[in-house]
Design a protein around this motif. Structure first.
Motif, mmCIF file in Angstrom:
data_model
loop_
_atom_site.group_PDB
_atom_site.id
_atom_site.type_symbol
_atom_site.label_atom_id
_atom_site.label_comp_id
_atom_site.label_asym_id
_atom_site.label_seq_id
_atom_site.Cartn_x
_atom_site.Cartn_y
_atom_site.Cartn_z
ATOM 1 N N GLN A 141 0.827 -1.203 0.000
ATOM 2 C CA GLN A 141 0.000 0.000 0.000
ATOM 3 C C GLN A 141 0.862 1.254 0.000
ATOM 4 O O GLN A 141 2.008 1.226 0.439
ATOM 5 C CB GLN A 141 -0.867 0.040 1.270
ATOM 6 N N LYS A 167 2.091 -0.494 -10.612
ATOM 7 C CA LYS A 167 1.094 -1.563 -10.457
ATOM 8 C C LYS A 167 1.001 -2.420 -11.716
ATOM 9 O O LYS A 167 0.935 -3.652 -11.651
ATOM 10 C CB LYS A 167 -0.266 -0.945 -10.128
ATOM 11 N N GLU A 175 -1.663 -1.012 -3.854
ATOM 12 C CA GLU A 175 -2.932 -0.278 -3.753
ATOM 13 C C GLU A 175 -2.697 1.068 -3.064
ATOM 14 O O GLU A 175 -1.748 1.216 -2.291
ATOM 15 C CB GLU A 175 -3.958 -1.070 -2.917
#
Length: 255
Positions: A141, A167, A175
């Motif tokens: 994250q 990503k 994320e």
């Protein structure tokens, strides 16, 4: 269970990025979690805020392959560790640029100790070069600290583009884990207006906890400690305690 690896990033300076790594890390540790903080910024503000200057082994010597990750870690307290930085790290982007798989160097090191921690927090440099790409490639994250000021979201577009590329090409698990507001003063109309705009823009991604403007947060680094040790009754301590609880809730729900 392997650690949640979280990059704390914003290439706008002065948003409370390092302050957030120090105090979110300390808050999670107080909640009983095993925490490793990694200083990926050549300015080494995170390291110096915790009293570590000119370390013999650092994130730089680790990335260059001169030491193992376990050798670079310094224990601050039981189950709270730091991999410090140093000025030499500023040359690492050039030095590592010809290495095969250069974007994965940090991830390869972290994978060796990932099972020993619950949270690994990475303090990213205020740039979008190879060091930040390494951090994003290693992370689950990314958290963004945002000031409640007019230009807070300026430049985020570029950062979000970089995250999307990482990503797609390097780390499909990455994320945007959350956004939180720093240096907030509810007495200022501008702060309240910007907070409303950030809430509309980011929706559920925005953490409910707001980090208020607090002099104790600015003073704690001069004592080379975190806000909970410096002034546990301050607004800064209350706010980072709230943020740590919220981060723990989110990561437990999404695990």
């Amino acid at each position: 269970m392997a650690a949640q690896v979280i990059s704390i990033s914003n290439h706008k300076g002065g948003v409370g990025k390092t302050t957030s790594v120090v105090n979110l890390g300390a808050g999670l540790h107080q909640l009983g979690k095993r925490v490793l903080m990694i200083d990926m910024d050549p300015q080494a503000n995170l390291s110096q805020s915790l009293g570590i200057f000119e370390p013999e082994k650092s994130v730089y010597t680790m990335l260059r392959g001169f030491c193992k990750i376990e050798e670079a870690m310094q224990e601050l307290e039981l189950d709270l560790q730091l991999i410090p930085s140093e000025l030499d790290l500023s040359g690492a982007e050039l030095e590592l640029s010809m290495e095969a798989g250069r974007e994965f160097i940090l991830k390869d090191h972290i994978n060796k100790v990932k099972d020993n921690f619950d949270f690994i927090l990475i303090d990213c440099p205020p740039s979008l070069g190879l060091l930040t790409i390494n951090a994003f490639t290693a992370s689950n994250q990314v958290f963004f600290p945002l000031q409640a000021q007019f230009l807070a979201t300026q430049g985020l577009k570029k950062l979000l583009e970089v995250i999307e590329k990482v990503k797609q090409r390097l780390n499909q698990d990455l994320e945007i884990g959350g956004v939180f507001i720093t240096q907030f003063d509810k007495r200022k109309i501008l702060n309240r207006n910007v907070k409303d705009a950030i809430e509309k823009h980011f929706g559920d991604t925005l953490f409910k906890t707001v980090i208020r403007e607090n002099v104790a947060l600015a003073e704690a680094p001069s004592k080379q400690t975190n806000i909970f040790k410096y002034n546990p009754k301050s607004n800064g301590a209350l706010d980072y305690w709230g943020l740590a609880q919220e981060v723990l809730e989110r990561t437990t729900v999404n695990a």
